[in-house]
Design an enzyme around this catalytic site. Structure first.
Site, PDB file in Angstrom:
ATOM      1  N   MET A  30       0.833  -1.443   0.079  1.00  0.00           N
ATOM      2  CA  MET A  30       0.104   0.007  -0.147  1.00  0.00           C
ATOM      3  C   MET A  30       0.798   1.307   0.118  1.00  0.00           C
ATOM      4  O   MET A  30       0.408   2.317   0.421  1.00  0.00           O
ATOM      5  CB  MET A  30      -0.995  -0.114   1.123  1.00  0.00           C
ATOM      6  CG  MET A  30      -1.989  -1.099   1.059  1.00  0.00           C
ATOM      7  SD  MET A  30      -3.487  -0.650   2.071  1.00  0.00           S
ATOM      8  CE  MET A  30      -2.876  -0.480   3.597  1.00  0.00           C
ATOM      9  N   GLY A  36      10.890  -3.309   5.506  1.00  0.00           N
ATOM     10  CA  GLY A  36      10.312  -4.545   5.511  1.00  0.00           C
ATOM     11  C   GLY A  36       9.950  -4.644   4.125  1.00  0.00           C
ATOM     12  O   GLY A  36       9.999  -5.876   3.584  1.00  0.00           O
ATOM     13  N   HIS A  37       9.168  -4.064   3.346  1.00  0.00           N
ATOM     14  CA  HIS A  37       8.730  -3.764   2.040  1.00  0.00           C
ATOM     15  C   HIS A  37      10.280  -4.215   1.136  1.00  0.00           C
ATOM     16  O   HIS A  37      10.195  -4.936   0.365  1.00  0.00           O
ATOM     17  CB  HIS A  37       8.221  -2.635   1.606  1.00  0.00           C
ATOM     18  CG  HIS A  37       6.920  -2.232   2.099  1.00  0.00           C
ATOM     19  ND1 HIS A  37       6.838  -1.058   2.994  1.00  0.00           N
ATOM     20  CD2 HIS A  37       5.834  -2.948   2.024  1.00  0.00           C
ATOM     21  CE1 HIS A  37       5.619  -0.847   3.559  1.00  0.00           C
ATOM     22  NE2 HIS A  37       4.955  -2.123   2.848  1.00  0.00           N
ATOM     23  N   GLN A 147       5.509 -11.544   7.475  1.00  0.00           N
ATOM     24  CA  GLN A 147       5.137 -12.562   8.539  1.00  0.00           C
ATOM     25  C   GLN A 147       4.262 -11.501   9.339  1.00  0.00           C
ATOM     26  O   GLN A 147       3.528 -11.905  10.373  1.00  0.00           O
ATOM     27  CB  GLN A 147       6.348 -13.210   9.182  1.00  0.00           C
ATOM     28  CG  GLN A 147       5.697 -13.753  10.406  1.00  0.00           C
ATOM     29  CD  GLN A 147       4.718 -14.991  10.245  1.00  0.00           C
ATOM     30  OE1 GLN A 147       4.851 -15.458   9.266  1.00  0.00           O
ATOM     31  NE2 GLN A 147       3.746 -15.120  11.119  1.00  0.00           N
ATOM     32  N   VAL A 175      10.414  -7.742   9.744  1.00  0.00           N
ATOM     33  CA  VAL A 175      11.919  -6.666   9.876  1.00  0.00           C
ATOM     34  C   VAL A 175      11.504  -5.758  10.930  1.00  0.00           C
ATOM     35  O   VAL A 175      10.469  -5.016  10.988  1.00  0.00           O
ATOM     36  CB  VAL A 175      11.910  -5.944   8.454  1.00  0.00           C
ATOM     37  CG1 VAL A 175      13.144  -5.026   8.877  1.00  0.00           C
ATOM     38  CG2 VAL A 175      12.247  -7.093   7.523  1.00  0.00           C
ATOM     39  N   LYS A 183       8.551  -3.022  11.756  1.00  0.00           N
ATOM     40  CA  LYS A 183       8.556  -1.854  10.626  1.00  0.00           C
ATOM     41  C   LYS A 183       7.221  -1.909  10.359  1.00  0.00           C
ATOM     42  O   LYS A 183       6.372  -3.053   9.972  1.00  0.00           O
ATOM     43  CB  LYS A 183       9.382  -2.294   9.722  1.00  0.00           C
ATOM     44  CG  LYS A 183      10.833  -2.093   9.948  1.00  0.00           C
ATOM     45  CD  LYS A 183      11.365  -0.867   9.702  1.00  0.00           C
ATOM     46  CE  LYS A 183      12.880  -1.070  10.100  1.00  0.00           C
ATOM     47  NZ  LYS A 183      13.399   0.454   9.912  1.00  0.00           N
ATOM     48  N   SER A 184       6.635  -0.483  10.218  1.00  0.00           N
ATOM     49  CA  SER A 184       5.187  -0.417   9.866  1.00  0.00           C
ATOM     50  C   SER A 184       5.056   0.862   9.065  1.00  0.00           C
ATOM     51  O   SER A 184       5.681   1.889   9.689  1.00  0.00           O
ATOM     52  CB  SER A 184       4.026  -0.582  10.625  1.00  0.00           C
ATOM     53  OG  SER A 184       2.863  -0.221  10.504  1.00  0.00           O
TER      54      SER A 184
END
Length: 283
Positions: A30, A36-37, A147, A175, A183-184
């Protein structure tokens, strides 16, 4: 790298790649990309071509959720993708994905009524519908998921199996920041005090893992320890804490084999999730 916004152009590119026998790795996002991505994109680079989609999917947001405020920066994301060797960045509009008269959905009557699905009505219908469209358009050999969104991973794998899609799903580890925070993209919402408070999620996760590693198998004891840890933080408000079977999402009173420990916690107004997965445990 090509930035594609319409389906017709994307299909032409995919058709050409397929005619050449090229493998495609796909990373759905998104946007507002973070490490992480990027770790997923790095994994996907084992394929001949990598496609990343950026689409803030309105169908998976509920009433009073953060659809309008969700962070967006396509120019920044495009630079990150280009640096990672992405071949195509697909960034369609809402109208492109859901044209006037759109009325077909992909739904599931198991797995989606637990955890986040129980709290976010219609969320996984939106996830499954948009991913099915992307899978058909991009025709990837492998799609890569993190995950951190553990329930989504289980739902997508089940959908792929149920509908006999010729597609491999690869789940990659969470991550984390150096201090443990998962991470977000939503971490950007946190102010300085909330950012410190958010560490309580990973502390609760690590606490539970440690208890299980030391031999604890009673769910109520593990959940009690997690809850007590979370309740130490004044800015935290628990949405849910669960220990579940990672394949069925059914609650576990006692851990016999594998376990997914999942939690959602509000830090101020920001809802964050975290989890741990432990497999092949002996009672």
């Amino acid at each position: 790298m090509q930035i594609i916004e319409n389906i017709a152009d994307l299909k032409k590119i995919i058709k050409e790649w397929k005619s050449q026998g090229l493998s495609i790795g796909y990373v759905p996002t998104m946007g507002y990309l973070h490490e992480g991505h990027l770790s997923l994109i790095k994994k996907a680079s084992s394929n001949d071509k990598v496609v990343v989609s950026i689409f803030v999917n309105p169908m998976q947001f509920g009433v009073n959720e953060d659809l309008e405020s969700y962070p967006r920066d396509l120019q920044r994301d495009a630079k990150l993708c280009e640096n990672e060797g992405v071949a195509v960045l697909f960034a369609p509009s809402v109208l492109e994905m859901y044209p006037k008269g759109f009325s077909t959905y992909v739904d599931m009557n198991s797995l989606t009524d637990k955890l986040c699905g129980a709290k976010r009505e219609g969320h996984f219908r939106g996830v499954c519908t948009v991913l099915m469209k992307f899978f058909h358009l991009i025709e990837p050999n492998t799609a890569y998921f993190g995950q951190k969104d553990a329930q989504q991973c289980a739902v997508v794998k089940h959908m792929v199996e149920d509908l006999n899609l010729n597609l491999n799903i690869e789940i990659c580890p969470i991550v984390r920041e150096e201090d443990g925070l998962a991470k977000s993209s939503r971490n950007v919402y946190l102010n300085e005090d909330e950012r410190k408070a958010a560490l309580v999620l990973s502390r609760a996760v690590f606490l539970a893992q440690n208890l299980i590693q030391k031999g604890e198998r009673e769910g109520k004891i593990i959940l009690k320890a997690m809850r007590e840890e979370l309740e130490k933080e004044k800015l935290a408000r628990i949405d849910y804490i669960e220990l579940v079977n990672p394949k069925t999402m059914e609650n576990l009173e006692r851990i016999e084999d594998s376990v997914l420990g999942a939690l959602a916690v509000y830090i101020g107004k920001t809802r964050l999730i975290d989890n741990f997965l432990m497999q092949s445990l002996k009672s």
